[in-house]
Design a protein around this motif. Structure first.
Motif, PDB file in Angstrom:
ATOM      1  N   LEU A  26       0.836  -1.199   0.000  1.00 56.17           N
ATOM      2  CA  LEU A  26       0.000   0.000   0.000  1.00 56.17           C
ATOM      3  C   LEU A  26       0.873   1.253   0.000  1.00 56.17           C
ATOM      4  O   LEU A  26       1.802   1.375   0.813  1.00 56.17           O
ATOM      5  CB  LEU A  26      -0.905   0.001   1.235  1.00 56.17           C
ATOM      6  CG  LEU A  26      -1.918   1.136   1.361  1.00 56.17           C
ATOM      7  CD1 LEU A  26      -2.953   1.046   0.243  1.00 56.17           C
ATOM      8  CD2 LEU A  26      -2.612   1.068   2.728  1.00 56.17           C
ATOM      9  N   THR A  27       0.569   2.189  -0.897  1.00 54.74           N
ATOM     10  CA  THR A  27       1.327   3.446  -0.923  1.00 54.74           C
ATOM     11  C   THR A  27       0.687   4.459   0.017  1.00 54.74           C
ATOM     12  O   THR A  27      -0.487   4.356   0.378  1.00 54.74           O
ATOM     13  CB  THR A  27       1.349   4.041  -2.338  1.00 54.74           C
ATOM     14  OG1 THR A  27       0.019   4.449  -2.712  1.00 54.74           O
ATOM     15  CG2 THR A  27       1.886   3.023  -3.346  1.00 54.74           C
ATOM     16  N   LEU A  28       1.464   5.467   0.376  1.00 55.80           N
ATOM     17  CA  LEU A  28       0.968   6.495   1.286  1.00 55.80           C
ATOM     18  C   LEU A  28      -0.176   7.275   0.655  1.00 55.80           C
ATOM     19  O   LEU A  28      -1.162   7.606   1.321  1.00 55.80           O
ATOM     20  CB  LEU A  28       2.107   7.442   1.677  1.00 55.80           C
ATOM     21  CG  LEU A  28       1.820   8.428   2.820  1.00 55.80           C
ATOM     22  CD1 LEU A  28       1.434   7.681   4.089  1.00 55.80           C
ATOM     23  CD2 LEU A  28       3.042   9.318   3.074  1.00 55.80           C
ATOM     24  N   ASP A  29      -0.077   7.538  -0.651  1.00 56.44           N
ATOM     25  CA  ASP A  29      -1.156   8.269  -1.337  1.00 56.44           C
ATOM     26  C   ASP A  29      -2.456   7.466  -1.336  1.00 56.44           C
ATOM     27  O   ASP A  29      -3.540   8.019  -1.104  1.00 56.44           O
ATOM     28  CB  ASP A  29      -0.739   8.587  -2.785  1.00 56.44           C
ATOM     29  CG  ASP A  29       0.291   9.689  -2.856  1.00 56.44           C
ATOM     30  OD1 ASP A  29       0.417  10.441  -1.866  1.00 56.44           O
ATOM     31  OD2 ASP A  29       0.982   9.794  -3.893  1.00 56.44           O
ATOM     32  N   ASP A  30      -2.331   6.163  -1.593  1.00 56.95           N
ATOM     33  CA  ASP A  30      -3.527   5.312  -1.592  1.00 56.95           C
ATOM     34  C   ASP A  30      -4.165   5.284  -0.202  1.00 56.95           C
ATOM     35  O   ASP A  30      -5.400   5.337  -0.068  1.00 56.95           O
ATOM     36  CB  ASP A  30      -3.164   3.888  -2.031  1.00 56.95           C
ATOM     37  CG  ASP A  30      -2.851   3.803  -3.509  1.00 56.95           C
ATOM     38  OD1 ASP A  30      -3.253   4.721  -4.243  1.00 56.95           O
ATOM     39  OD2 ASP A  30      -2.192   2.828  -3.919  1.00 56.95           O
ATOM     40  N   TRP A  31      -3.331   5.171   0.830  1.00 52.79           N
ATOM     41  CA  TRP A  31      -3.845   5.117   2.205  1.00 52.79           C
ATOM     42  C   TRP A  31      -4.540   6.417   2.583  1.00 52.79           C
ATOM     43  O   TRP A  31      -5.645   6.401   3.132  1.00 52.79           O
ATOM     44  CB  TRP A  31      -2.702   4.827   3.174  1.00 52.79           C
ATOM     45  CG  TRP A  31      -3.057   5.044   4.621  1.00 52.79           C
ATOM     46  CD1 TRP A  31      -2.581   6.003   5.446  1.00 52.79           C
ATOM     47  CD2 TRP A  31      -4.004   4.291   5.403  1.00 52.79           C
ATOM     48  NE1 TRP A  31      -3.145   5.911   6.685  1.00 52.79           N
ATOM     49  CE2 TRP A  31      -4.032   4.855   6.684  1.00 52.79           C
ATOM     50  CE3 TRP A  31      -4.816   3.208   5.129  1.00 52.79           C
ATOM     51  CZ2 TRP A  31      -4.835   4.379   7.703  1.00 52.79           C
ATOM     52  CZ3 TRP A  31      -5.627   2.714   6.147  1.00 52.79           C
ATOM     53  CH2 TRP A  31      -5.633   3.292   7.424  1.00 52.79           C
TER      54      TRP A  31
END
Length: 296
Positions: A236-241
């Motif tokens: 999971l990427t920070l932007d997605d989270w």
């Protein structure tokens, strides 16, 4: 408890002048039964805090708690109502004596980390040469005489019956209410912030909605930090989270606003909206707890 004391304050001044005109009997039988109401208040005070303790720390559950619950004849009906295991265990505990009440509160104090001897200090408090512990003992003995060990002092000739004056009932009830408030003050000051159903400094319940919202924010923050530091499991990427968090917060806010707008507040004797909102928030916190187990 407060309602019972209000009843005594309202009824006493009306009926006492009538008693003052009597020669015998110069008492009303019903005043003795305030004891039954007081004991019921203490019983459910202890049971409610045992329930909170079981929810907060399931490791506090003992074999005796399980035995009482299994043998309880209300087991089937409690399960059919969808009650949880903590409900079942706490409801099945017997709080039928001074010692059992003290034992229950002692367990709660021990769990939240209250100092040793705190409850003893409360029970040793004296007024008119009578310690609270003595008042508690006399209350349970008097109540048991009324409802379990009926004798001449209860059903005998009026001249030999035990009775309570309005003044004595009020004085005893006020001391018991003061004891309960002091116990709750200890829970307020000592128990961790996530201990269920804490009261505020003003003696009113702390908003569970606020407690859960703070917990959710904290859990989301920890996951955010783990992803940012590249220590979280998964891809999971920070932007997605953060996109997921923004969407979820917007949805959650809309759902809470919808509950607030419902027009059945008070339709069932009390406002159910805080419970509904807490249920929604609790589901979110449970999801985050499961997610944290996989990512942190």
């Amino acid at each position: 408890m407060e309602r019972l004391l209000e009843d005594i304050r309202e009824v006493g001044p009306v009926l006492q002048p009538l008693l003052d005109t009597r020669i015998s009997p110069s008492f009303f039988e019903f005043t003795a039964y305030y004891k039954v109401g007081f004991v019921t208040c203490l019983e459910w005070h202890a049971k409610s805090r045992l329930y909170d303790m079981f929810c907060y720390d399931p490791k506090t559950i003992k074999n005796d708690d399980l035995k009482q619950a299994i043998s309880n004849e209300k087991l089937v009906s409690m399960v059919s109502e969808g009650l949880t295991i903590p409900h079942l265990l706490a409801g099945s505990n017997s709080i039928s004596s001074r010692d059992s009440y003290i034992a229950a509160i002692s367990r709660v104090f021990s769990t939240i980390g209250a100092q040793d001897g705190t409850l003893s200090q409360i029970l040793d408090d004296k007024k008119d040469d009578a310690a609270l512990g003595q008042v508690l003992e006399e209350l349970y003995l008097g109540r048991n005489d009324l409802v379990h060990e009926i004798g001449i002092q209860t059903i005998g000739h009026p001249n030999v019956r035990d009775f309570d004056s309005f003044e004595a009932a009020l004085s005893g009830g006020e001391r018991l209410l003061g004891m309960m408030r002091t116990i709750e003050d200890v829970v307020t000051k000592v128990a961790p912030s996530n201990f269920p159903n804490k009261l505020g400094e003003d003696g009113f319940p702390v908003s569970e909605e606020e407690v859960l919202a703070a917990l959710i924010s904290s859990m989301e923050g920890k996951i955010d930090e783990a992803i940012a530091s590249d220590t979280a499991g998964g891809e999971l990427t920070l932007d997605d989270w953060r996109r997921e968090i923004a969407n979820r917060r917007s949805s959650l806010s809309a759902e809470l606003a919808f509950i607030d707008s419902l027009g059945f507040a008070g339709g069932r004797y009390y406002d159910v909206r805080p419970f509904l909102k807490s249920t929604v928030l609790r589901q979110r916190s449970q999801y985050l707890a499961l997610l944290s187990e996989q990512m942190l």
